[in-house]
Design a protein around this motif. Structure first.
Motif, PDB file in Angstrom:
ATOM      1  N   TYR A   1       0.748  -1.162   0.202  1.00 14.53           N
ATOM      2  CA  TYR A   1      -0.212  -0.013   0.003  1.00 14.53           C
ATOM      3  C   TYR A   1       0.847   1.216  -0.020  1.00 14.53           C
ATOM      4  CZ  TYR A   1      -3.954   3.040   1.067  1.00 14.53           C
ATOM      5  OH  TYR A   1      -5.073   3.800   0.854  1.00 14.53           O
ATOM      6  N   ALA A   2       1.924   1.216   0.648  1.00 16.47           N
ATOM      7  CA  ALA A   2       2.864   2.433   0.897  1.00 16.47           C
ATOM      8  C   ALA A   2       3.397   2.627  -0.331  1.00 16.47           C
ATOM      9  CB  ALA A   2       3.853   2.303   1.935  1.00 16.47           C
ATOM     10  N   LYS A   3       3.901   1.539  -1.211  1.00 12.82           N
ATOM     11  CA  LYS A   3       4.310   1.826  -2.391  1.00 12.82           C
ATOM     12  C   LYS A   3       3.333   2.393  -3.632  1.00 12.82           C
ATOM     13  CE  LYS A   3       7.904  -1.445  -2.331  1.00 12.82           C
ATOM     14  NZ  LYS A   3       8.605  -2.847  -2.527  1.00 12.82           N
ATOM     15  N   ASP A   4       2.123   1.807  -3.504  1.00 14.25           N
ATOM     16  CA  ASP A   4       1.078   2.178  -4.334  1.00 14.25           C
ATOM     17  C   ASP A   4       0.473   3.739  -4.109  1.00 14.25           C
ATOM     18  OD1 ASP A   4       1.402  -0.023  -5.650  1.00 14.25           O
ATOM     19  OD2 ASP A   4      -0.457  -0.999  -4.939  1.00 14.25           O
ATOM     20  N   ARG A   5       0.143   3.897  -2.938  1.00 19.48           N
ATOM     21  CA  ARG A   5      -0.805   4.930  -2.703  1.00 19.48           C
ATOM     22  C   ARG A   5       0.063   6.279  -2.744  1.00 19.48           C
ATOM     23  NH1 ARG A   5      -5.824   7.135  -1.837  1.00 19.48           N
ATOM     24  NH2 ARG A   5      -5.964   8.432  -0.046  1.00 19.48           N
ATOM     25  N   LYS A   6      -0.352   7.318  -3.549  1.00 19.12           N
ATOM     26  CA  LYS A   6       0.232   8.720  -3.684  1.00 19.12           C
ATOM     27  C   LYS A   6      -0.727   9.851  -2.877  1.00 19.12           C
ATOM     28  CE  LYS A   6       2.959   8.287  -7.915  1.00 19.12           C
ATOM     29  NZ  LYS A   6       2.325   7.172  -8.635  1.00 19.12           N
ATOM     30  N   GLN A   7       0.113  10.447  -2.050  1.00 22.14           N
ATOM     31  CA  GLN A   7      -0.199  11.704  -1.335  1.00 22.14           C
ATOM     32  C   GLN A   7       0.797  12.698  -1.829  1.00 22.14           C
ATOM     33  OE1 GLN A   7      -3.544  12.524   0.340  1.00 22.14           O
ATOM     34  NE2 GLN A   7      -3.688  10.853  -1.579  1.00 22.14           N
ATOM     35  N   PHE A   8       0.289  13.994  -1.769  1.00 22.20           N
ATOM     36  CA  PHE A   8       1.317  15.164  -2.021  1.00 22.20           C
ATOM     37  C   PHE A   8       2.228  14.577  -3.157  1.00 22.20           C
ATOM     38  CE2 PHE A   8       0.455  15.160   2.270  1.00 22.20           C
ATOM     39  CZ  PHE A   8      -0.088  16.544   2.615  1.00 22.20           C
ATOM     40  N   GLN A   9       1.493  14.256  -4.289  1.00 18.96           N
ATOM     41  CA  GLN A   9       2.203  13.531  -5.690  1.00 18.96           C
ATOM     42  C   GLN A   9       3.462  12.474  -5.563  1.00 18.96           C
ATOM     43  OE1 GLN A   9       2.243  17.550  -5.699  1.00 18.96           O
ATOM     44  NE2 GLN A   9       0.110  17.037  -6.031  1.00 18.96           N
TER      45      GLN A   9
END
Ligand code: FAD
Length: 382
Positions: free
Chosen positions: A264-272
């Motif tokens: 999830y940490a690799k897939d999910r984007k926040q702040f681009q």
């Protein structure tokens, strides 16, 4: 102790992982949601000898050492903790005490069907007023000619709804339950052995945990393991070994929660940017990986102590205490890393969180593990 996993352990892990991912993976979420015991998968687990993991080959078992046993429980629990619980309770709390403390006649009579998985096993200790203080057992075993008559109620019984052979803890002496403590092997079809409703619990929902009522249940004297007065000692010794399975189960849950977080940490984007690019999330993942390794090493040390014939109660309790708390920490962080999605029933981390909590309670709470560990520590020379 050699911490380097042997080729044999690696291939075993790979084989069990492949089975669990292929056969249990696709249904793991649904059986938890619907609280269903998946008989189809259980039939496949029987054919792989998962119900006789440590039983000798003479009884049809796989005769595994404790490390191999822990690996199987870990890998099944990584995909479904409820099924890992089914296997560890059956193997450690039902098959093991008969093997270790039963008579030859009892072994011949009960083990073949249990090892085949034709009769799923369980251990009935807990009662409404009797939990951590098992020696206060209230289920009564009254003596009659050649038999004992059991009366009482056992709650939270893992595999309860589907069990074929149950070990039942009772006392012959209301005034001094410890002195009169007894342990019986009871077949499900014994009149007076009544299986109640499935319990509606927070986690481990695919395991058919149930209440068992004993109402004038006549059990032949020859079904007693050990002698009158031995019951509490045999149960506590059984728990010592059982904690290795519970620590493995907790480690499996933690591993699954960690892997889900990594993806999830690799897939999910926040702040681009992916979450995994933020230092805080990297620190979470680093702490999780370290915590799991620490727990696994404690677990494997306990396995090694048991197999070498050394006293292992302290090591097993440490592994159970650490791994169950570790599984809770990892599941908690996994939910956090998933944000709002981690709190949703659509994502597996929510299930890991619920399942992990059970490992801090069953087969002796964390508080009770500390009592066992402190005894082992205090018995050492300063
Ligand atoms: C998923 C699940 C499966 C289970 N499966 C089985 C099963 O197959 N067979 C079976 O017999 N039971 C089973 N149990 C029951 C389980 O073993 C008990 O819940 C457990 O032993 C605790 O007993 P209790 O719930 O009565 O809590 P209590 O003993 O009432 O304890 C309540 C709290 O007080 C603490 N406490 C109690 N005594 C002390 C003390 N001396 N010092 C410090 N703190 C203390 C406890 O640690 C706990 O935090 C299962 C439970 C669960 C949740």
């Amino acid at each position: 102790m050699d911490y380097n996993p042997s080729l044999k352990s690696k291939s075993l892990r790979k084989a069990v992982r492949m089975f669990a991912e292929a056969e249990i993976g696709p249904i793991a979420h649904d059986i938890d949601r619907d609280a269903v015991f998946p008989w189809d998968v259980v039939v496949k687990m029987k054919s792989l000898n998962f119900f006789g993991l440590q039983a000798p080959k003479t009884f049809g078992g796989a005769e595994m050492d404790s490390l191999s046993y822990a690996i199987v429980i870990e890998e099944i629990s990584r995909v479904s903790a409820a099924l890992g619980l089914c296997l560890t309770v059956h193997n450690s709390l039902a098959v093991y005490p008969i093997l270790r403390y039963g008579t030859d006649e009892q072994k011949k009579r009960f083990l073949p069907d249990m090892v085949k998985g034709e009769k799923i096993g369980t251990l009935c200790m807990t009662e409404t007023s009797v939990g951590s203080d098992a020696a206060g057992v209230e289920t009564h075993a009254g003596q009659e000619a050649g038999a004992y008559v059991l009366n009482g109620t056992k709650i939270f019984i893992t595999n309860g709804l589907v069990c074929g052979t149950a070990l039942v803890f009772a006392t012959t002496d209301y005034q001094n339950p410890r002195k009169g403590s007894v342990l019986f092997i009871v077949e499900r079809d014994t009149p007076g052995f009544i299986v109640g409703e499935k319990e509606d619990l927070c986690g481990m929902r695919a395991n058919p945990i149930a209440t068992i009522f004993l109402e004038n249940c006549h059990v032949p004297e020859k079904n007693m393991i050990g002698h009158p007065g031995d019951g509490i000692r045999l149960c506590l010794k059984t728990m010592d070994a059982g904690r290795i399975g519970l620590a493995a189960l907790a480690t499996g849950i933690a591993q699954a929660a960690f892997e889900a977080s990594l993806r999830y940490a690799k897939d999910r984007k926040q702040f681009q940017k992916p979450l995994s690019s933020f230092q805080t999330i990297q620190n979470y993942l680093a702490d999780m990986a370290t915590d799991i390794d620490a727990g696994r090493l404690l677990l494997y040390r306990a396995c090694e102590a048991l197999d070498s014939g050394r006293p292992f109660a302290g090591e097993a309790a440490m592994a159970k205490l650490y791994c169950s708390a570790m599984a809770m920490r990892i599941a908690d962080k996994a939910v956090q890393i998933h944000g709002g999605y981690g709190y949703s029933k659509e994502y597996d981390v929510e299930r890991y969180f619920r399942d992990a909590k059970a490992t801090e309670i069953l087969e002796g709470t964390s508080e009770i593990q500390r009592i066992v560990i402190s005894r082992a520590v205090l018995s050492q020379r300063a």
